[in-house]
Design an enzyme around this catalytic site. Structure first.
Site, PDB file in Angstrom:
ATOM      1  N   GLY A 105      60.274  72.731  88.993  1.00  0.00           N
ATOM      2  CA  GLY A 105      59.331  71.778  88.420  1.00  0.00           C
ATOM      3  C   GLY A 105      58.377  71.337  89.502  1.00  0.00           C
ATOM      4  N   GLY A 106      57.150  71.040  89.129  1.00  0.00           N
ATOM      5  CA  GLY A 106      56.168  70.706  90.128  1.00  0.00           C
ATOM      6  C   GLY A 106      55.779  71.948  90.896  1.00  0.00           C
ATOM      7  N   MET A 107      55.689  71.821  92.219  1.00  0.00           N
ATOM      8  CA  MET A 107      55.184  72.957  92.983  1.00  0.00           C
ATOM      9  C   MET A 107      56.288  73.774  93.626  1.00  0.00           C
ATOM     10  SD  MET A 107      53.758  71.378  96.541  1.00  0.00           S
ATOM     11  CE  MET A 107      54.882  70.678  97.758  1.00  0.00           C
ATOM     12  N   ASP A 129      60.406  56.939  99.270  1.00  0.00           N
ATOM     13  CA  ASP A 129      61.286  57.212  98.128  1.00  0.00           C
ATOM     14  C   ASP A 129      62.739  56.928  98.498  1.00  0.00           C
ATOM     15  OD1 ASP A 129      61.928  60.047  95.911  1.00  0.00           O
ATOM     16  OD2 ASP A 129      61.892  57.900  95.541  1.00  0.00           O
ATOM     17  N   VAL A 148      64.055  74.865  94.062  1.00  0.00           N
ATOM     18  CA  VAL A 148      65.134  74.532  94.986  1.00  0.00           C
ATOM     19  C   VAL A 148      66.340  75.399  94.641  1.00  0.00           C
ATOM     20  CG1 VAL A 148      66.611  72.718  95.901  1.00  0.00           C
ATOM     21  CG2 VAL A 148      64.285  72.173  95.182  1.00  0.00           C
ATOM     22  N   LYS A 159      75.543  81.289 106.419  1.00  0.00           N
ATOM     23  CA  LYS A 159      75.463  79.830 106.542  1.00  0.00           C
ATOM     24  C   LYS A 159      74.997  79.264 105.212  1.00  0.00           C
ATOM     25  CE  LYS A 159      73.049  76.109 109.048  1.00  0.00           C
ATOM     26  NZ  LYS A 159      74.253  75.445 109.562  1.00  0.00           N
TER      27      LYS A 159
END
Length: 807
Positions: A19-21, A148, A24, A37
């Site tokens: 979502g957005g740019m 935030d 994840v 790792k």
């Protein structure tokens, strides 16, 4: 099963959120010889990877995140590009967010101990103190503001670590996105008033968020009962004062600090995270010794692994504000979405679908609480990892009322009958709860037979029995005779403040609490040696100073605050359209237009600035006289947003003569009608100025190519000017020689052509013409190299001058 995607050196296991740019992922960093790792990888969405603005914003986030290296901050250990797609790889925290843990504790009717709550805030403020003081690789302050800070972005590990995450919308000097009207970014309920209203912010905005979280962790209740409306911040300070009062075991300094942190005016808050950390540390020393935050977290998490009752206190009693709770939560954003459903353990998957949201059982101590509430049967099978994450700001629920009588009973737990039976009956051990430190029986594990116990002598039985009889008798007597004798309370020492004003009769407020009498008045029973905010009000009078922050010395236990009052006038500011943010002499007001200003002293002036989204800011000056109209009407002109940049960047940007930042500037508000002039100034370059018609502006950014100034027109020292003249003269001489050689070479080439085309060609003439062309060509090349070298030295000299000038 779909094979995981390979992205450079990373194996992408799960798309945790998009979502957005950015997307994840949970991922593995692949190394040689099978070394991996686990990590969290964030990358620009493939369809947006070529957008220059998004790439710039993403790399700005990566740049500041990579510089952060603190035990209480989530680490970014790698960033770069793969096939043109920027990415960053971050530490994977083996735990959950604070919002998730709060929800689970709320469901179990458990809460943080007071020491653990203060410790958690100390860890958070340490992270902010580090981030606020961050410098770049050249030692220049970056002035980072997280923007935030909320429970969703505080991650808690099973090892007991507390880490602040998601600096994705952090503001810093390298970012410098200058706009005339700012937009609010963050979570409602945690944003400071200046941030919620889209104003300019500094590190004190992050401290406001810490104050909200401190009140929530202390009271077990949400500060903002209704989420989504940024104006709710105006009700936060009185709400914090009320909630902190519910925690009867909390010293008054906690409430005072929380109220100061959530003050509406940034100047009324602590000046820095370091100051806040010092006050929290002092408060922590005053609390009775108890388990720190890392031990508390390990016990809570281990209790869920072993399906035990949480060894944590119940929430304090208070109002009935638990109809809206931590349980009602929105979807997570940023990298916090990785922790939306619990521990992100997908990296443990070895080729088959594994339960990624449940932890393996392990040998952990029993954490049952004597006399505490038992978990319902269905809760025994729940895992903390199955609880959704948090993002909203609403109040707690599922907390039963706890009276003072209940609290007294919990303070001295009654003797448990099963425990008495276990002392006298060896066979009762199998049905009793496990002792603290005992290992629970795990499924599929063989159970060893109990070891034979040695008989206890009769005299020991008689002694233990007599002791227990005495304890029971004492309990019965205390029950029949009433409450037990109270322990002598520690003597509390207070001080006083004499508040005076000239003239007298002003209303007094201390920490926003109205005092019963006007000035002059001595306010008694105030805490010693902590900051107290004192202000006064009087109708149609201006006050100097606006407020005073005083401390009552422990030695004298008395101080005073003096205010001067001057006759003034009250003005009402209206705007068209309404709801504009108002600032008076640079101080932002809490309420939008229409708004009444504080009295302005007669004979003085005040500068009023109004800002509203999608409108140009407007400034008016009010002269306070008896003839001035009491109502100020301001029309805000509409505006459009454009990006403005220059090559090279770093030029001062002016709109109609008023400075609005430096290039590049994004989302700059420009007039939507009429004409305006943009000006860019940069040391060492000619001023760039252009007049625009608003109706001819499209959506394309405005880009200016700045022309370098001649070196001798720059501001130079005496030595620099001498060197510049020498270099300039050398370049001028080489340029003249170049022109002369070019003309001579052209003549020689024409002569060579003429000899070659002649009817009677003599070998000697042809050789001479060719030799002259060759000599001039070599001379031309030599002179061109010398000119290029001189111009390079001049450019290096220019760079030294610009560096010296601070550019």
């Amino acid at each position: 099963m779909t094979e995981p995607e390979i992205f450079g050196r990373y194996q992408l296991l799960t798309l945790a959120g998009e979502g957005g740019m950015a997307h994840v992922h949970l991922a593995r960093q692949l190394g040689p010889d099978g070394v991996v790792k686990p990590c969290v990888l964030k990358r620009i969405a493939p369809e947006l990877s070529r957008d220059p603005n998004l790439r710039r914003m993403f790399l700005e986030e990566a740049r500041v995140s990579a510089l952060l290296n603190h035990p209480n901050v989530v680490q970014t250990f790698d960033y770069g590009e793969v096939d043109g797609t920027p990415y960053m790889a971050m530490e994977l925290v083996d735990g959950v967010s604070l919002a998730k843990l709060c929800r689970v504790l709320a469901e179990k009717r458990r809460w943080f101990s007071l020491g653990a709550a203060v410790d958690l805030c100390i860890c958070l403020v340490k992270a902010l103190d580090y981030a606020h003081g961050l410098t770049d690789l050249e030692g220049r302050p970056m002035n980072v503001v997280h923007r935030d800070v909320s429970p969703q972005n505080v991650l808690l590990s099973r090892a007991g670590a507390v880490k602040l995450s998601d600096f994705g919308i952090a503001r810093h000097e390298a970012r410098l996105q200058v706009t005339v009207a700012h937009t609010a970014k963050g979570k409602p309920g945690y944003m400071a008033p200046e941030q919620a209203m889209g104003g300019a912010i500094d590190p004190r905005a992050d401290l406001f968020s810490v104050g909200v979280m401190l009140a929530e962790l202390v009271s077990a209740r949400r500060v903002l009962s209704e989420g989504g409306d940024v104006r709710g911040v105006l009700a936060i300070q009185p709400r914090v004062a009320k909630l902190c009062g519910y925690r009867k075991d909390a010293p008054p300094e906690i409430s005072a600090l929380a109220q100061r942190l959530v003050a509406l005016e940034p100047d009324a808050r602590p000046g820095s995270a370091a100051e806040t950390l010092a006050q929290l540390t002092t408060i922590r020393r005053q609390l009775p010794p108890e388990q720190p935050i890392d031990e508390f977290l390990r016990k809570v998490f281990n209790a869920f692994v072993g399906q035990q009752t949480i060894d944590a206190p119940p929430p304090p009693t208070g109002d009935e504000s638990f109809d809206k709770t931590w349980i009602q939560q929105e979807a997570a954003t940023g990298t916090a979405i990785v922790y939306q459903e619990g521990w992100p353990s997908e990296f443990l998957d070895s080729g088959r679908s594994a339960p990624a949201l449940r932890l393996p059982s392990s040998d952990v101590p029993s954490l049952k609480i004597p006399g505490g509430p038992s978990a319902p049967p269905e809760a025994a099978e729940e895992d903390i990892a199955l609880v959704p994450n948090s993002a909203t700001m609403e109040s707690m629920q599922y907390f039963g009322a706890q009276t003072s009588e209940d609290a007294q009973k919990r303070a001295v737990p009654p003797i448990s009958v099963p425990q008495i039976e276990r002392l006298f009956d060896p066979d009762a051990e199998a049905e009793s709860p496990p002792k603290s430190g005992a290992k629970p029986v795990l499924p599929g594990r063989p159970v060893s037979p109990p070891k034979p116990r040695k008989p206890i002598p009769t005299v020991v039985w008689l002694g233990v029995g007599a002791f227990l009889v005495v304890l029971v008798a004492v309990g019965v007597i205390a029950t029949v005779g009433g409450e037990s004798a109270p322990k002598p309370a520690a003597q509390v020492v207070y001080g006083s403040i004499l508040v005076t004003s000239e003239p007298a009769g002003a209303t007094i407020y201390i920490d926003e609490r109205k005092m019963p009498k006007p000035t002059p008045y001595t306010v008694e029973r105030l805490p010693l040696d902590r900051p107290l905010r004192v202000r006064v009000e009087k109708t149609n009078h201006a006050v100097r100073p606006k407020f005073a922050e005083v401390r009552i010395p422990a030695g004298t236990k008395h101080t005073k605050a003096v205010f001067d009052l001057a006759p003034g006038r009250v003005f009402e500011v209206r705007s068209s359209p309404p709801d504009a943010v108002v600032a008076v002499n640079g101080t932002r007001l809490a309420e939008p237009t229409p708004v009444s200003l504080a009295p302005i002293a007669l004979g003085e002036t005040a500068t009023i600035t109004l800002e509203l989204d999608e409108h140009l800011p407007t400034r008016v000056v009010i002269a306070s006289t008896t003839e001035t109209a009491s109502v100020v009407d301001v029309t805000l002109p509409p505006a459009q947003r454009l990006d403005v940049s220059s090559e090279p960047p770093g030029a001062t940007l002016e709109l109609d003569g008023e400075a609005i930042g430096e290039t590049p500037a994004y989302d700059v508000l420009l007039p939507k009608a009429g004409r305006f002039t943009l000006t860019m100034n940069k040391h060492g370059f000619k001023r760039w100025r252009k007049r625009f018609r608003a109706d001819r502006l499209g959506a394309e950014p405005i880009v200016a190519e700045l022309t370098p100034l001649p070196i001798l027109r720059m501001k130079l020292s005496k030595e620099e000017r001498a060197e510049a003249k020498k270099l300039d003269a050398q370049i001028a001489r080489l340029k003249r020689q170049t022109r002369q050689i070019d003309r001579a070479l052209e003549r020689a080439r024409r002569q060579l052509v003429k000899v070659e085309e002649s009817n009677t060609v003599f070998v000697g003439d042809l050789a001479e013409a060719q030799r002259r062309v060759d000599v001039l060509s070599e001379k031309q090349a030599t002179n061109a190299d010398a000119l290029l070298d001189a111009e390079g030295r001049m450019e290096a000299f220019r760079e030294r001058v610009l560096l010296r000038a601070g550019e």
